[in-house]
Design an enzyme around this catalytic site. Sequence first.
Site, mmCIF file in Angstrom:
data_model
loop_
_atom_site.group_PDB
_atom_site.id
_atom_site.type_symbol
_atom_site.label_atom_id
_atom_site.label_comp_id
_atom_site.label_asym_id
_atom_site.label_seq_id
_atom_site.Cartn_x
_atom_site.Cartn_y
_atom_site.Cartn_z
ATOM 1 N N TYR A 182 24.190 43.042 60.675
ATOM 2 C CA TYR A 182 22.875 42.430 60.459
ATOM 3 C C TYR A 182 22.665 42.087 58.984
ATOM 4 O O TYR A 182 22.115 41.035 58.654
ATOM 5 C CB TYR A 182 21.788 43.380 60.955
ATOM 6 N N SER A 242 15.455 38.078 57.658
ATOM 7 C CA SER A 242 14.912 39.425 57.867
ATOM 8 C C SER A 242 14.765 40.084 56.498
ATOM 9 O O SER A 242 15.429 39.677 55.538
ATOM 10 C CB SER A 242 15.890 40.251 58.705
HETATM 11 N N1 LIG Z 1 12.055 41.945 66.077
HETATM 12 C C1 LIG Z 1 12.075 42.226 64.785
HETATM 13 O O1 LIG Z 1 11.555 43.263 64.345
HETATM 14 C C2 LIG Z 1 12.691 41.260 63.803
HETATM 15 C C3 LIG Z 1 12.528 41.495 62.436
HETATM 16 C C4 LIG Z 1 13.099 40.616 61.530
HETATM 17 C C5 LIG Z 1 13.803 39.523 61.982
HETATM 18 N N2 LIG Z 1 13.944 39.314 63.320
HETATM 19 C C6 LIG Z 1 14.717 38.130 63.727
HETATM 20 O O2 LIG Z 1 13.913 37.304 64.551
HETATM 21 C C7 LIG Z 1 14.744 36.636 65.498
HETATM 22 C C8 LIG Z 1 14.225 36.928 66.899
HETATM 23 O O3 LIG Z 1 14.236 38.322 67.119
HETATM 24 P P1 LIG Z 1 13.523 38.981 68.404
HETATM 25 O O4 LIG Z 1 13.182 40.363 68.029
HETATM 26 O O5 LIG Z 1 12.464 38.072 68.917
HETATM 27 O O6 LIG Z 1 14.754 39.045 69.424
HETATM 28 P P2 LIG Z 1 14.730 39.135 71.028
HETATM 29 O O7 LIG Z 1 15.985 39.829 71.418
HETATM 30 O O8 LIG Z 1 13.436 39.673 71.531
HETATM 31 O O9 LIG Z 1 14.814 37.619 71.479
HETATM 32 C C9 LIG Z 1 15.948 36.844 71.242
HETATM 33 C C10 LIG Z 1 16.071 35.777 72.315
HETATM 34 O O10 LIG Z 1 17.280 35.045 72.033
HETATM 35 C C11 LIG Z 1 17.900 34.757 73.260
HETATM 36 N N3 LIG Z 1 19.335 34.536 73.013
HETATM 37 C C12 LIG Z 1 20.297 35.462 72.759
HETATM 38 N N4 LIG Z 1 21.492 34.872 72.599
HETATM 39 C C13 LIG Z 1 21.281 33.542 72.736
HETATM 40 C C14 LIG Z 1 22.121 32.406 72.676
HETATM 41 N N5 LIG Z 1 23.441 32.539 72.470
HETATM 42 N N6 LIG Z 1 21.590 31.173 72.857
HETATM 43 C C15 LIG Z 1 20.244 31.031 73.100
HETATM 44 N N7 LIG Z 1 19.400 32.069 73.173
HETATM 45 C C16 LIG Z 1 19.906 33.314 73.001
HETATM 46 C C17 LIG Z 1 17.631 35.983 74.138
HETATM 47 O O11 LIG Z 1 17.779 35.677 75.517
HETATM 48 C C18 LIG Z 1 16.206 36.335 73.739
HETATM 49 O O12 LIG Z 1 15.247 35.717 74.589
HETATM 50 C C19 LIG Z 1 16.170 37.136 65.240
HETATM 51 O O13 LIG Z 1 16.798 36.267 64.348
HETATM 52 C C20 LIG Z 1 15.934 38.468 64.574
HETATM 53 O O14 LIG Z 1 17.022 38.857 63.770
HETATM 54 C C21 LIG Z 1 13.408 40.158 64.238
#
Ligand SMILES: NC(=O)c1ccc[n+]([C@@H]2O[C@H](COP(=O)([O-])OP(=O)(O)OC[C@H]3O[C@@H](n4cnc5c(N)ncnc54)[C@H](O)[C@@H]3O)[C@@H](O)[C@H]2O)c1
Length: 260
Positions: free
Chosen positions: A170, A147
């Site tokens: 985070y 991130s």
């Molecule tokens: N959304 C953003 O703005 C953003 C920005 C930078 C980085 N990220 C990173 O991208 C990645 C995905 O983020 P997102 O926004 O799509 O999150 P999200 O919450 O929409 O999706 C995460 C998914 O992971 C699954 N999950 C949770 N715990 C789990 C486990 N123990 N085993 C298997 N699956 C599990 C959840 O059911 C969910 O479907 C993360 O690493 C997040 O830190 C997101």
Amino acid sequence: MFNIARKVCVITGGAGLIGSAFCRACAENGAKVVIIDTNPKTGKNLAGRLVRDTKNKNILFQQCDITKPASVKRAIKNILKKFRRIDALVNCAYPRNKNYGRKFEDVTYEDFCDNLSTHLGGYFLMTKEVSRTMKEQKGGSIVLMGSIYGIAAPKFEIYEGTHMTMPVEYAAIKGGIVNLARYLASYLGPHGIRVNAISPGGVFDNQPESFVKRYVGKVKLAPRRMAKQEDVAGALLFLLSDASAYITGQNIVVDGGWTI
Ligand SMILES: NC(=O)c1ccc[n+]([C@@H]2O[C@H](COP(=O)([O-])OP(=O)(O)OC[C@H]3O[C@@H](n4cnc5c(N)ncnc54)[C@H](O)[C@@H]3O)[C@@H](O)[C@H]2O)c1
């Protein structure tokens, strides 16, 4: 060079906001896609939609908790039974406990450790187990989701007047993930396994308007906006394809210039 057709791509958190876009991009490009998630409902729905929309029949939903060694081992066994190999692992799950998202003063020691061990620890566990298969195959591509907050300090003023904050866990998790990618790239490189991180900026997900306005004010690239899932998927396709065959240990920042 950019072809990923028939590559077996395993995407954890595949049913989530970014993970589902990753699964779709891989499915559209002819990969064999494994959606790994703890949520069977959204995971199975997504698998069905992808088969329908992309006419790609090689889509598998595999329920798995990346924080549980037995669950991870079972999932890998099932994937190998179905597809025989694993060419790519994308660590995109987002484990967090019910207290995640509190302000610094309100985060307990237990919650700090819990969120670190499930998210950072889960990426470690999944990567460790899949790398066994990749070592036998003498190659593979592993991606870890970082991130902007793994490389830059939060600008807390953008959260003012909202219920949101940038949780202290985070910063520790994402800083750890970016450096974990470097460690793994060095350790697994001799086996032909590439390991890179992708660090997106904030993806638009109906956040409060005041936050979006302040966030977007720090984006450099016109038209100024938050990231879309597809922006992040472009970097992923590059890292999974042979176009990036000589790239390892890197962190691709996809943030419209927010951190520069
Ligand atoms: N959304 C953003 O703005 C953003 C920005 C930078 C980085 N990220 C990173 O991208 C990645 C995905 O983020 P997102 O926004 O799509 O999150 P999200 O919450 O929409 O999706 C995460 C998914 O992971 C699954 N999950 C949770 N715990 C789990 C486990 N123990 N085993 C298997 N699956 C599990 C959840 O059911 C969910 O479907 C993360 O690493 C997040 O830190 C997101």
